[in-house]
Design an enzyme around this catalytic site. Structure first.
Site, short mmCIF file in Angstrom:
data_model
loop_
_atom_site.label_atom_id
_atom_site.label_comp_id
_atom_site.label_asym_id
_atom_site.label_seq_id
_atom_site.Cartn_x
_atom_site.Cartn_y
_atom_site.Cartn_z
N LEU A 14 -7.87 2.88 -14.71
CA LEU A 14 -6.53 2.70 -14.72
C LEU A 14 -6.40 1.85 -16.14
O LEU A 14 -7.29 1.05 -16.58
CB LEU A 14 -6.10 1.44 -13.86
CG LEU A 14 -6.18 2.00 -12.43
CD1 LEU A 14 -5.68 1.13 -11.23
CD2 LEU A 14 -4.94 3.14 -12.33
N ASP A 15 -5.24 1.93 -16.99
CA ASP A 15 -5.16 1.45 -18.27
C ASP A 15 -5.20 -0.18 -18.07
O ASP A 15 -5.00 -0.60 -17.15
CB ASP A 15 -3.79 1.80 -18.89
CG ASP A 15 -3.84 3.27 -19.18
OD1 ASP A 15 -4.82 4.05 -19.33
OD2 ASP A 15 -2.70 3.90 -19.38
N LYS A 16 -5.51 -0.84 -19.36
CA LYS A 16 -5.36 -2.10 -19.45
C LYS A 16 -4.20 -2.85 -18.74
O LYS A 16 -4.15 -3.91 -18.17
CB LYS A 16 -5.76 -2.57 -20.67
CG LYS A 16 -5.72 -4.19 -20.88
CD LYS A 16 -6.19 -4.54 -22.32
CE LYS A 16 -6.09 -6.18 -22.41
NZ LYS A 16 -6.45 -6.50 -23.90
N HIS A 72 -3.61 8.47 -20.18
CA HIS A 72 -2.27 8.03 -20.26
C HIS A 72 -1.23 9.22 -19.58
O HIS A 72 -0.16 9.26 -20.17
CB HIS A 72 -1.83 7.78 -21.65
CG HIS A 72 -2.46 6.61 -22.40
ND1 HIS A 72 -2.73 5.58 -21.74
CD2 HIS A 72 -2.68 6.43 -23.56
CE1 HIS A 72 -3.59 4.56 -22.47
NE2 HIS A 72 -3.32 5.12 -23.53
#
Length: 226
Positions: A102-104, A183
């Site tokens: 999962l993205d930051k 993304h």
């Protein structure tokens, strides 16, 4: 199984650290103090205690984390906080890795396991594991945009698979995808002229967050996943 291997697999430390623990007399096997690291035990039937806490052997372990924003999905990093720092002490971290990423700035459901075969299976493009996200958007979402998301669209040289998209509110949606491109959700919304301002993964395969609080962890079984 050798006692030192058992203790290592239960997360007490490295072989060297485990030998030091054994010297303290804090390990008992079936009620008797054990200090021989080479002692053979029946890992599924003998009762092993450390500081009066029973140790349970599991070859594979599975945990779900409701990830907070601000942490990167990695085991370690020299400059950023990782999701491993969100895990409480009771989680056995030996060989534990996140499944996917999962993205930051993204919150939500993250699976962690030491089961390499399952990890590979879940991430394989052939598996088509569904992942559902809740997103707040910069602008209202139009029905035509939802149709494009459902049918698949170009996100920069890659055509996404058909997705499930439903409106929660004028600028809030649920989006279910079967891929895990970099993304991807953000790029899909950009492809319809919008922008994600908040993103949370709410389900992965059969797993969902239920009442798991932000930053909280729960141990699960493999059959709960797919």
């Amino acid at each position: 199984m050798r006692l030192d291997k058992f203790l290592t697999e239960c997360g007490l430390g490295s072989r060297r650290e485990v030998k030091e623990i054994l010297r303290t007399g804090e390990i008992t096997v079936n009620g008797i103090i054990a200090n021989n690291p080479q002692m053979n035990i029946k890992e599924n039937s003998d009762e092993v205690f450390y500081q009066e806490k029973k140790l349970e052997y599991k070859k594979f372990r599975y945990y779900i984390l409701n990830k907070k924003a601000g942490y990167i999905t990695a085991v370690e990093d020299n400059s950023e906080q990782t999701v491993m720092e969100l895990l409480p002490d009771w989680v056995i971290k030996k060989d534990l890795v996140p499944v996917g990423r999962l993205d930051k700035d993204t919150e939500g459901l993250l699976l962690l396991t030491n089961d390499g075969a399952l990890n590979h299976k879940l991430l394989s493009p052939k598996s088509h594991v569904e992942k559902t996200y809740y997103a707040d958007l910069e602008k209202d979402i139009l029905e035509d945009d939802l149709t494009k998301l459902r049918n698949g669209l170009d996100i920069g040289g890659y055509i996404t698979m058909p997705a499930k998209a439903s409106k929660v509110d004028s600028n809030k949606i649920h989006l279910t995808i079967k891929e895990g491109k970099f993304h991807q959700v953000k790029k899909m919304l950009e492809a319809v002229g919008n922008k994600v301002v908040f993103l949370k993964r709410i389900s992965f395969g059969k797993l969902n967050l239920d009442n798991l609080e932000l930053g909280e962890v729960k141990e699960i079984n493999s059959e709960d996943i797919i």
